[in-house]
Enzyme design. Structure first.
Site, PDB file in Angstrom:
ATOM      1  N   HIS A   1      -0.802  -3.473  22.254  1.00  0.00           N
ATOM      2  CA  HIS A   1       0.663  -3.502  22.300  1.00  0.00           C
ATOM      3  C   HIS A   1       1.117  -2.076  22.632  1.00  0.00           C
ATOM      4  O   HIS A   1       0.444  -1.104  22.269  1.00  0.00           O
ATOM      5  CB  HIS A   1       1.158  -3.924  20.917  1.00  0.00           C
ATOM      6  CG  HIS A   1       2.622  -4.163  20.793  1.00  0.00           C
ATOM      7  ND1 HIS A   1       3.524  -3.143  20.683  1.00  0.00           N
ATOM      8  CD2 HIS A   1       3.344  -5.304  20.727  1.00  0.00           C
ATOM      9  CE1 HIS A   1       4.742  -3.650  20.558  1.00  0.00           C
ATOM     10  NE2 HIS A   1       4.659  -4.963  20.592  1.00  0.00           N
TER      11      HIS A   1
ATOM     12  N   ASP B   1      -3.963  -1.364  14.263  1.00  0.00           N
ATOM     13  CA  ASP B   1      -2.657  -2.007  14.367  1.00  0.00           C
ATOM     14  C   ASP B   1      -2.822  -3.429  13.815  1.00  0.00           C
ATOM     15  O   ASP B   1      -3.445  -4.281  14.446  1.00  0.00           O
ATOM     16  CB  ASP B   1      -2.253  -2.022  15.849  1.00  0.00           C
ATOM     17  CG  ASP B   1      -1.036  -2.887  16.119  1.00  0.00           C
ATOM     18  OD1 ASP B   1      -0.569  -3.604  15.228  1.00  0.00           O
ATOM     19  OD2 ASP B   1      -0.565  -2.854  17.276  1.00  0.00           O
TER      20      ASP B   1
ATOM     21  N   GLN C   1      -0.012  -8.031  13.886  1.00  0.00           N
ATOM     22  CA  GLN C   1      -0.209  -9.483  14.019  1.00  0.00           C
ATOM     23  C   GLN C   1      -1.177 -10.023  12.982  1.00  0.00           C
ATOM     24  O   GLN C   1      -1.062 -11.177  12.565  1.00  0.00           O
ATOM     25  CB  GLN C   1      -0.752  -9.826  15.425  1.00  0.00           C
ATOM     26  CG  GLN C   1       0.251  -9.610  16.537  1.00  0.00           C
ATOM     27  CD  GLN C   1       1.502 -10.465  16.382  1.00  0.00           C
ATOM     28  OE1 GLN C   1       1.485 -11.546  15.802  1.00  0.00           O
ATOM     29  NE2 GLN C   1       2.612  -9.976  16.901  1.00  0.00           N
TER      30      GLN C   1
ATOM     31  N   LYS D   1       7.280  -9.429  10.258  1.00  0.00           N
ATOM     32  CA  LYS D   1       6.440 -10.471  10.858  1.00  0.00           C
ATOM     33  C   LYS D   1       5.753 -11.311   9.786  1.00  0.00           C
ATOM     34  O   LYS D   1       5.070 -12.274  10.091  1.00  0.00           O
ATOM     35  CB  LYS D   1       5.384  -9.838  11.760  1.00  0.00           C
ATOM     36  CG  LYS D   1       5.960  -9.186  13.017  1.00  0.00           C
ATOM     37  CD  LYS D   1       4.846  -8.706  13.916  1.00  0.00           C
ATOM     38  CE  LYS D   1       5.314  -7.725  14.954  1.00  0.00           C
ATOM     39  NZ  LYS D   1       6.034  -8.337  16.052  1.00  0.00           N
TER      40      LYS D   1
ATOM     41  N   CYS E   1       5.352  -6.658  25.443  1.00  0.00           N
ATOM     42  CA  CYS E   1       5.041  -5.248  25.152  1.00  0.00           C
ATOM     43  C   CYS E   1       3.563  -4.947  25.371  1.00  0.00           C
ATOM     44  O   CYS E   1       2.954  -4.179  24.593  1.00  0.00           O
ATOM     45  CB  CYS E   1       5.443  -4.850  23.726  1.00  0.00           C
ATOM     46  SG  CYS E   1       7.186  -5.041  23.420  1.00  0.00           S
TER      47      CYS E   1
END
Ligand code: PLP
Length: 407
Positions: free
Chosen positions: A123, A200, A203, A226, A365
């Site tokens: 991303h 990261d 998600q 999220k 993104c």
């Protein structure tokens, strides 16, 4: 036991809303999730009965606010298996967490001639900060390739991680392909080369159980919005010994121990990294989201999404869509990016909106990954705890309609 979706949907007031006179079908949780009443109520109760600034007052109300804020920190630590709440820094979200590492640990440790390894599926949040750092210090960026199935080319690690590598920056789960990456293997390779790994988990955190010790990662960032929590909050896990040696991020109130006219000394971790009045109620809301997910059980969340993505991929393929990412759902999260030859993703999202269906269309993104896939954009349906197979059937029915428009 898997999730009782019918009953948990009642926790989400948004599903009483109609869109264009149709029941809302929300298939865009990878972008941002909906919020259960328990999270909203917790924030309202906090504002109505516990609110004051934190870590400052000696009066009872401020102590209550501080206890709620620090309780949320403990929940965020537990959620990713961190043993010590001090290893959690509250941020505004994943983007800020990664930038914090860039401006503190990485700026102090990455020098001219060093290498930063990212992957082709990152991303922009886990790519652009590293581009900026590389430009600033004269380091270079390398990109671990993705294969045709949407998996990282782990077989090339020896070539891509060298004695010059200082940072390996990778997502635990791709927001486009859904791929769940073998982060432990990357962490082992990074550490063997003396590098640090920054993960990261924007998600991954909402969808799969995470244990930072099992993954052996140095930093891991995730976002509240999220994972059923409010916007404006996120958490950065950092290894305590690294956090302690790192310089501060922002300067200001709260992050200091003593201030003199020309210099200052720093507060203990994690306060050293939380300058100014933090997003207190948002952090408390994020803690409530963690508790809600713990109540469901992250194993159950994952099991439900495996069923959803398995069904979703087969239905989308039956409808003639090209679905990107691995077919093996044991390494895939609840995201299905797809294209239909006849219909541009943006047209598709607009037509589906008329049916009450929310999906995402665009580059998500991840423009470098779009180039690898050879497409300017994809449509993306993403699933969460409140989605049902019926909603996938509705999506596929609406896609058939969209195809009809362009036939
Ligand atoms: N990383 C990934 C994989 C994402 O999907 C996202 C959000 O879409 C981010 C980072 C950025 O998260 P935030 O916007 O909450 O900072």
């Amino acid at each position: 036991m898997s999730l009782d979706v019918e009953s948990l949907r009642k926790d989400f007031p948004i599903f009483e809303t109609q869109v264009h006179g149709k029941p809302l079908i929300y298939l865009d949780s990878a972008s941002s999730s909906q919020k259960p009443r328990q999270v909203v109520d917790r924030m309202v109760r906090f504002y109505e009965t516990e609110y004051a600034n934190v870590h400052r007052g000696v009066y009872d109300l401020s102590e209550r606010a501080t206890a709620a804020y620090e309780g949320a920190r403990a929940a965020c630590a537990r959620f990713v298996g961190a043993r010590d709440p001090r290893s959690i820094i509250f941020t505004r979200g994943t983007t800020e967490g990664i930038n914090l590492v860039r401006f503190t640990w990485a700026r102090a440790n990455v020098k001219a001639g060093d290498e930063i390894l990212v992957t082709e599926m990152e991303h922009h949040s886990n790519l652009v900060p590293w581009q900026l750092l590389a430009q600033e210090v004269g380091a270079s960026l390398r990109h671990l390739p993705v294969d045709d199935e949407g998996l990282l080319r782990i077989d090339l690690l020896d070539e891509y991680i060298t004695e010059r590598t200082k940072v390996v920056a990778v997502s635990l789960m791709s927001n486009v392909l859904g791929t769940i990456n073998p982060v432990r293997a990357l962490a082992d390779a990074a550490h063997a080369a003396g590098a640090r790994i920054v993960v990261d988990a924007a998600q991954a955190a909402p969808h799969i159980p995470i244990d930072v010790n099992e993954l052996d990662v140095d930093f891991l960032a995730y976002s509240s919005h999220k994972m059923l929590g409010p916007t404006g909050a996120g958490a950065l896990y950092g290894r305590l010994d690294l956090l302690e040696e790192m310089p501060p991020f922002h300067g200001g109130g709260e992050m200091i121990r003593e201030v003199f006219p020309d210099h200052s000394t720093w507060a203990e971790v994690p306060h050293k990294f939380e300058a100014g009045t933090p997003n207190i109620a948002q952090a408390v809301g994020m803690g409530a989201a963690v508790e809600y997910l713990e109540g469901l059980g992250m194993g159950n969340v994952r099991a439900h999404e495996k069923e959803m993505v398995d069904y979703g991929i087969s239905k989308l393929e039956e409808a003639g869509a090209k679905v990107y990412g691995p077919k093996d759902i044991s390494i895939r999260g609840g995201v299905a990016s797809f294209n239909l030859d006849e219909v541009h993703p943006h047209d598709m999202a607009t037509i589906l909106d008329q049916e009450g269906l929310c999906i995402r269309a665009g580059h998500h993104c991840a423009q470098p990954l779009m180039r690898v896939l050879g497409v300017p954009a994809t449509a993306r349906a993403s699933f969460y705890v409140y989605n049902t197979p019926d909603e996938i059937d509705a999506l596929v029915g609406a896609l058939d309609k969209a195809k009809g428009w362009f036939a």
